[in-house]
Design a protein around this motif. Structure first.
Motif, PDB file in Angstrom:
ATOM      1  N   VAL A 171       0.843  -1.206   0.000  1.00  0.00           N
ATOM      2  CA  VAL A 171       0.000   0.000   0.000  1.00  0.00           C
ATOM      3  C   VAL A 171       0.872   1.248   0.000  1.00  0.00           C
ATOM      4  O   VAL A 171       0.593   2.232  -0.718  1.00  0.00           O
TER       5      VAL A 171
ATOM      6  N   GLY B 187       2.224   1.852  -3.412  1.00  0.00           N
ATOM      7  CA  GLY B 187       1.186   2.433  -4.264  1.00  0.00           C
ATOM      8  C   GLY B 187       0.988   3.910  -3.978  1.00  0.00           C
ATOM      9  O   GLY B 187       0.854   4.730  -4.904  1.00  0.00           O
ATOM     10  N   LEU B 188       0.994   4.268  -2.697  1.00  0.00           N
ATOM     11  CA  LEU B 188       0.864   5.686  -2.336  1.00  0.00           C
ATOM     12  C   LEU B 188       2.085   6.486  -2.782  1.00  0.00           C
ATOM     13  O   LEU B 188       1.960   7.659  -3.180  1.00  0.00           O
TER      14      LEU B 188
ATOM     15  N   THR C  74       1.579   7.237  -6.229  1.00  0.00           N
ATOM     16  CA  THR C  74       0.544   8.271  -6.333  1.00  0.00           C
ATOM     17  C   THR C  74       1.121   9.656  -6.092  1.00  0.00           C
ATOM     18  O   THR C  74       0.872  10.611  -6.852  1.00  0.00           O
TER      19      THR C  74
ATOM     20  N   ALA D  47       0.085   8.056 -11.000  1.00  0.00           N
ATOM     21  CA  ALA D  47      -0.495   8.192  -9.667  1.00  0.00           C
ATOM     22  C   ALA D  47      -1.515   7.097  -9.387  1.00  0.00           C
ATOM     23  O   ALA D  47      -1.423   6.373  -8.388  1.00  0.00           O
ATOM     24  N   PHE D  48      -2.480   6.948 -10.273  1.00  0.00           N
ATOM     25  CA  PHE D  48      -3.566   6.014 -10.004  1.00  0.00           C
ATOM     26  C   PHE D  48      -3.219   4.579 -10.396  1.00  0.00           C
ATOM     27  O   PHE D  48      -3.722   3.629  -9.793  1.00  0.00           O
TER      28      PHE D  48
ATOM     29  N   THR E  88      -0.206   2.995 -10.143  1.00  0.00           N
ATOM     30  CA  THR E  88       0.567   2.359  -9.070  1.00  0.00           C
ATOM     31  C   THR E  88      -0.286   2.136  -7.821  1.00  0.00           C
ATOM     32  O   THR E  88      -0.086   1.162  -7.094  1.00  0.00           O
ATOM     33  N   SER E  89      -1.235   3.041  -7.582  1.00  0.00           N
ATOM     34  CA  SER E  89      -2.134   2.842  -6.441  1.00  0.00           C
ATOM     35  C   SER E  89      -2.970   1.583  -6.627  1.00  0.00           C
ATOM     36  O   SER E  89      -3.160   0.793  -5.694  1.00  0.00           O
TER      37      SER E  89
ATOM     38  N   GLY F 248      -0.659  -1.421  -6.106  1.00  0.00           N
ATOM     39  CA  GLY F 248      -0.300  -1.618  -4.701  1.00  0.00           C
ATOM     40  C   GLY F 248      -1.459  -2.112  -3.864  1.00  0.00           C
ATOM     41  O   GLY F 248      -1.320  -3.047  -3.067  1.00  0.00           O
ATOM     42  N   VAL F 249      -2.643  -1.501  -4.052  1.00  0.00           N
ATOM     43  CA  VAL F 249      -3.807  -1.908  -3.258  1.00  0.00           C
ATOM     44  C   VAL F 249      -4.248  -3.320  -3.631  1.00  0.00           C
ATOM     45  O   VAL F 249      -4.581  -4.141  -2.760  1.00  0.00           O
TER      46      VAL F 249
END
Length: 280
Positions: free
Chosen positions: A113, A116-117, A120, A158-159, A161-162, A165-166
């Motif tokens: 996470v 991912g952030l 972002t 940004a979105f 990789t988020s 990751g999520v």
């Protein structure tokens, strides 16, 4: 069934990460790098869970061949997977010891996470800095639109990789939950085996048996002392009876011998008197 869900979770998470990474090929090196790191962390987490599940399966198989004698216990423990040998030994000895759980996976779930952030935030920085440069460099609307095309592409970093990751964190967490649930079932099976088949091999049971033996011996000591006292009194009584019997027999012997000697003396005296009378 648990193994099937485990594989499905791994495949679903890997598919999402691969799909996101494919979208960045040849277009965004930074996003592709972050996605690659997410994929590596995701794979490392599943590698640990795979070894964890393998250990659980080996332990379950060994429980089906639990030893019957104390002499077989050491060899049986040596055949267990090394990560669980200490915990199983402690449980057999009567001490609670939890079976080991995954060490890095809980951290990796959160790390995915965070990665991912991180992507972002990096994408937002690229987008905002590019938009600011585009607005400052020109006042023409068409030029501004053209200049904003590249910064807007940073939103995909940004979105994207988020999402990677999520999704990886969710699937790795699900796989970890399934693996720990399977380990919990084997732990319960181990407890049942300890109660039903290995209880007599535990050190705690051996101590209880030794304590019961000592208690039995302690309870028997007064009875033994009473029996010894009775035996001593009986022996004293028998000794007294033997002494009286010997004394009586000795008196009878002396009396009998005395009477025989007296009879013999009387007979000799009579013989002498007859001989004397005959000679005169």
């Amino acid at each position: 069934m648990s193994r099937l869900f485990f594989l499905l979770a791994f495949a679903a998470g890997l598919a999402v990460v691969a799909w996101i990474g494919q979208g960045f090929l040849g277009s965004d090196l930074l996003a592709l790098t972050v996605t690659g790191i997410i994929a590596l962390v995701y794979g490392f987490g599943f590698a640990e869970l795979t070894g964890f599940r393998r250990t659980t399966g080996q332990l379950a198989q060994r429980l089906n061949s639990a030893p019957e004698k104390r002499e077989q216990l050491e060899g049986w423990l040596a055949g267990l997977p090394e990560p669980v040998q200490f915990a199983v030994q402690k449980r057999i000895d009567g001490h609670f010891a939890a079976l080991p759980s995954p060490q890095l996976t809980p951290y990796l779930v959160g790390l995915l996470v965070m990665l991912g952030l991180l992507g972002t935030f990096a994408g937002m920085i690229v987008t905002l800095s590019g938009a600011a440069s585009a607005l400052d460099s020109s006042t023409d609307l068409s030029a501004i639109r053209s200049a904003l095309a590249a910064p807007i592409a940073g939103l995909s970093l940004a979105f994207g990789t988020s999402i990677a990751g999520v999704a990886g964190s969710a699937m790795l967490g699900l796989a970890s939950t399934l693996s720990r649930r399977e380990r919990l079932q084997v732990s319960r099976q181990l407890d049942n085996t300890l109660r039903q088949r290995l209880h007599h091999l535990s050190a705690d049971y051996q101590r209880q048996q030794a304590l019961q033996a000592l208690e039995t011996q302690a309870n028997a000591l007064p009875q033994m002392a009473s029996a010894m006292e009775t035996m001593t009194a009986r022996m004293e009584q028998l000794g007294q009876q033997l002494e009286h019997s010997l004394s009586r027999n000795q008196q009878e012997f002396h009396s009998t011998v005395g009477s025989h000697y007296q009879s013999l003396a009387d007979s000799v005296a009579q013989s002498l008197e007859k001989a004397q009378d005959t000679s005169t």
